[in-house]
Design a protein around this motif. Structure first.
Motif, PDB file in Angstrom:
ATOM      1  N   SER A 273       0.835  -1.207   0.000  1.00 40.17           N
ATOM      2  CA  SER A 273       0.000   0.000   0.000  1.00 40.17           C
ATOM      3  C   SER A 273       0.867   1.254   0.000  1.00 40.17           C
ATOM      4  CB  SER A 273      -0.937  -0.002   1.211  1.00 40.17           C
ATOM      5  OG  SER A 273      -0.195  -0.185   2.395  1.00 40.17           O
TER       6      SER A 273
ATOM      7  N   ARG B  12      -4.099   0.788  -2.656  1.00 42.04           N
ATOM      8  CA  ARG B  12      -3.713  -0.612  -2.438  1.00 42.04           C
ATOM      9  C   ARG B  12      -3.572  -1.347  -3.758  1.00 42.04           C
ATOM     10  NH1 ARG B  12      -6.653   0.910   1.957  1.00 42.04           N
ATOM     11  NH2 ARG B  12      -5.575   0.524   3.920  1.00 42.04           N
TER      12      ARG B  12
ATOM     13  N   SER C 137       6.219  -3.063  -0.528  1.00 39.87           N
ATOM     14  CA  SER C 137       5.294  -2.995  -1.664  1.00 39.87           C
ATOM     15  C   SER C 137       6.002  -3.296  -2.977  1.00 39.87           C
ATOM     16  CB  SER C 137       4.667  -1.600  -1.753  1.00 39.87           C
ATOM     17  OG  SER C 137       4.018  -1.261  -0.544  1.00 39.87           O
TER      18      SER C 137
END
Length: 226
Positions: free
Chosen positions: A60, A79, A105
């Protein structure tokens, strides 16, 4: 391959690319670079020159602005499947906000240079992206029109219905929307203050047009007429 198919499915969800077919999407996939970043990594700062567009594969990202005193205001949290930074690709203007990862991420990046090269060589992709941008402009014009001609209550109901049509399931005259109602977001979409929104929401609840459930909320369309 399975991985390539998943990538195409993901690219299809990017609003800028939603008019493209699989062949066009695989051309875009070919120029994207995949990278993994640790939590807290600053991807770009407000006012930086935009040089890439990002799609979140996992993890995210927070989009935020900072005051001169260093105080942060989070505008949105994105997200998996969300994309950001596409405006700078097209107009080359500086970033309007900063972006940083909130957790480890994996992102796909499409560099401006590669993107423009792609548009130069593939008119069909250019046209599809122009159509998507034209649609956004029409939507904005419609919102401006609504702000001028519709009262707050009508605008709020209209935006509830837009959310419901996007994410809801219809059973008879009931529309089930399986997500919590984000008051801040709804107030912004309808162009009303949060206080005014709360008043209208209470009124809609009293009239049983809007019901809250464990999963999200329900709109009773049979009560709309009144």
């Amino acid at each position: 391959s399975k991985g390539a198919n998943t990538m195409l499915e993901l690219l299809k969800t990017v609003s800028l690319f939603n008019k493209l077919n699989d062949i066009q999407l695989s051309i875009i996939n070919g120029v994207c670079r995949k990278s993994t970043y640790p939590a807290g990594k600053l991807l770009f700062r407000e006012k930086d020159q935009g040089d890439a567009f990002y799609i979140i594969l996992s993890g995210s990202v927070k989009i935020f602005t900072s005051s001169p005193s260093g105080e942060e205001k989070i505008l949105t949290i994105l997200r998996s499947g969300d994309s950001f930074g596409e405006m700078s690709l097209i107009d080359g203007k500086p970033r309007s906000a900063s972006a940083a990862t909130l957790e480890d991420s994996t992102l796909m990046a499409l560099a401006t240079r590669d993107f423009l090269d792609l548009l130069r060589k593939n008119f069909d992709i250019t046209l599809a992206i122009m159509q998507e941008l034209a649609q956004r402009l029409r939507d904005t014009n419609q919102q401006v029109n609504d702000l001028v001609f519709l009262d707050a209550r009508t605008r709020i109901i209209k935006n509830l219905l837009l959310i419901a049509n996007k994410s809801g399931k219809r059973e008879g005259h009931l529309l089930n929307i399986p997500m919590p109602l984000n008051m801040q977001e709804l107030a912004r979409l309808a162009g009303v203050t949060e206080d005014d929104l709360k008043k209208v929401i209470r009124d809609l609840q009293d009239k049983r047009l809007l019901l809250f459930s464990d999963q999200g909320f329900i709109l009773d369309l049979s009560k709309l007429r009144s």
